[in-house]
Design a protein around this motif. Sequence first.
Motif, PDB file in Angstrom:
ATOM      1  N   MET A 140       0.821  -1.176   0.000  1.00 47.94           N
ATOM      2  CA  MET A 140       0.000   0.000   0.000  1.00 47.94           C
ATOM      3  C   MET A 140       0.872   1.250   0.000  1.00 47.94           C
ATOM      4  SD  MET A 140      -3.309   0.449   2.410  1.00 47.94           S
ATOM      5  CE  MET A 140      -4.832   0.283   1.561  1.00 47.94           C
ATOM      6  N   ASN A 148      -1.870   6.702   0.972  1.00 49.94           N
ATOM      7  CA  ASN A 148      -3.117   6.000   1.294  1.00 49.94           C
ATOM      8  C   ASN A 148      -3.162   5.595   2.763  1.00 49.94           C
ATOM      9  OD1 ASN A 148      -4.004   6.224  -1.326  1.00 49.94           O
ATOM     10  ND2 ASN A 148      -3.325   4.180  -1.916  1.00 49.94           N
ATOM     11  N   LEU A 149      -2.017   5.141   3.301  1.00 50.70           N
ATOM     12  CA  LEU A 149      -1.959   4.783   4.717  1.00 50.70           C
ATOM     13  C   LEU A 149      -2.204   5.996   5.602  1.00 50.70           C
ATOM     14  CD1 LEU A 149       1.057   2.308   4.792  1.00 50.70           C
ATOM     15  CD2 LEU A 149      -1.348   1.771   5.198  1.00 50.70           C
ATOM     16  N   ARG A 180      -3.905   8.705   4.770  1.00 47.83           N
ATOM     17  CA  ARG A 180      -5.319   9.056   4.634  1.00 47.83           C
ATOM     18  C   ARG A 180      -6.190   8.146   5.499  1.00 47.83           C
ATOM     19  NH1 ARG A 180      -6.597   7.564  -0.535  1.00 47.83           N
ATOM     20  NH2 ARG A 180      -7.559   5.720   0.344  1.00 47.83           N
ATOM     21  N   ASP A 181      -5.892   6.842   5.476  1.00 47.39           N
ATOM     22  CA  ASP A 181      -6.637   5.895   6.310  1.00 47.39           C
ATOM     23  C   ASP A 181      -6.408   6.163   7.797  1.00 47.39           C
ATOM     24  OD1 ASP A 181      -7.647   4.667   4.072  1.00 47.39           O
ATOM     25  OD2 ASP A 181      -6.223   2.990   4.123  1.00 47.39           O
ATOM     26  N   LEU A 182      -5.186   6.537   8.149  1.00 50.20           N
ATOM     27  CA  LEU A 182      -4.876   6.863   9.535  1.00 50.20           C
ATOM     28  C   LEU A 182      -5.730   8.031  10.017  1.00 50.20           C
ATOM     29  CD1 LEU A 182      -2.925   6.510  12.029  1.00 50.20           C
ATOM     30  CD2 LEU A 182      -1.520   8.258  10.935  1.00 50.20           C
ATOM     31  N   LYS A 183      -5.805   9.079   9.226  1.00 51.55           N
ATOM     32  CA  LYS A 183      -6.600  10.253   9.599  1.00 51.55           C
ATOM     33  C   LYS A 183      -8.089   9.896   9.693  1.00 51.55           C
ATOM     34  CE  LYS A 183      -3.134  13.028   9.738  1.00 51.55           C
ATOM     35  NZ  LYS A 183      -2.651  13.501  11.019  1.00 51.55           N
ATOM     36  N   ARG A 184      -8.566   9.069   8.770  1.00 55.18           N
ATOM     37  CA  ARG A 184      -9.979   8.681   8.780  1.00 55.18           C
ATOM     38  C   ARG A 184     -10.307   7.868  10.021  1.00 55.18           C
ATOM     39  NH1 ARG A 184     -12.784   4.135   6.582  1.00 55.18           N
ATOM     40  NH2 ARG A 184     -10.811   3.407   5.759  1.00 55.18           N
ATOM     41  N   TYR A 185      -9.452   6.887  10.362  1.00 53.04           N
ATOM     42  CA  TYR A 185      -9.702   6.076  11.547  1.00 53.04           C
ATOM     43  C   TYR A 185      -9.554   6.883  12.837  1.00 53.04           C
ATOM     44  CZ  TYR A 185     -10.116   1.701   9.000  1.00 53.04           C
ATOM     45  OH  TYR A 185     -10.544   0.704   8.178  1.00 53.04           O
ATOM     46  N   GLU A 216     -12.864   8.608  13.201  1.00 52.80           N
ATOM     47  CA  GLU A 216     -13.883   7.651  13.636  1.00 52.80           C
ATOM     48  C   GLU A 216     -13.724   7.317  15.116  1.00 52.80           C
ATOM     49  OE1 GLU A 216     -14.082   4.139  11.245  1.00 52.80           O
ATOM     50  OE2 GLU A 216     -14.326   5.275   9.388  1.00 52.80           O
ATOM     51  N   GLU A 218      -7.258  -1.397  13.772  1.00 58.49           N
ATOM     52  CA  GLU A 218      -6.897  -0.873  12.444  1.00 58.49           C
ATOM     53  C   GLU A 218      -5.818   0.202  12.567  1.00 58.49           C
ATOM     54  OE1 GLU A 218      -7.762  -1.749   9.359  1.00 58.49           O
ATOM     55  OE2 GLU A 218      -8.924  -3.414  10.168  1.00 58.49           O
ATOM     56  N   ILE A 261      -2.045   0.127  10.886  1.00 58.43           N
ATOM     57  CA  ILE A 261      -1.539   1.199  10.026  1.00 58.43           C
ATOM     58  C   ILE A 261      -0.264   1.787  10.604  1.00 58.43           C
ATOM     59  CG2 ILE A 261      -2.027   3.528   9.171  1.00 58.43           C
ATOM     60  CD1 ILE A 261      -4.975   2.638   8.928  1.00 58.43           C
TER      61      ILE A 261
END
Length: 106
Positions: free
Chosen positions: A1, A5-6, A8-13, A16, A80, A84
């Motif tokens: 990955m 992208n990692l 972006r996923d970190l910020k999203r999680y 959440e 998650e 990450i």
Amino acid sequence: MNKNNLIRDLKRYQLERYQCNGRLKWVSIAAVLTGMYSVYMFLFELNDGFGIAFVGALITGGLIFYFIQLMDMRSKITQELDCICLKLFGKIYSLSSNEIININLE
């Protein structure tokens, strides 16, 4: 990955998890208040209070069930985040706060 992208996923999680923590706080406050009200109605309003105490106990039980679901959701989000952060920094999420603060998007 890809690293972006990692990140972006970190910020999203993280968002959440923050939202889940806020919901946990309000659900726990509501469960305590409805539970206290149910106990009060059951103990001190013996003639009229049983029906209201029963409904309050049902609401409290529902809130406790929702609280347990939120705790499960938060643990999955934390897993998650750990995954990450292990890929990005080689550490779990709780130990990566300095790296997360100093992260750069390239």
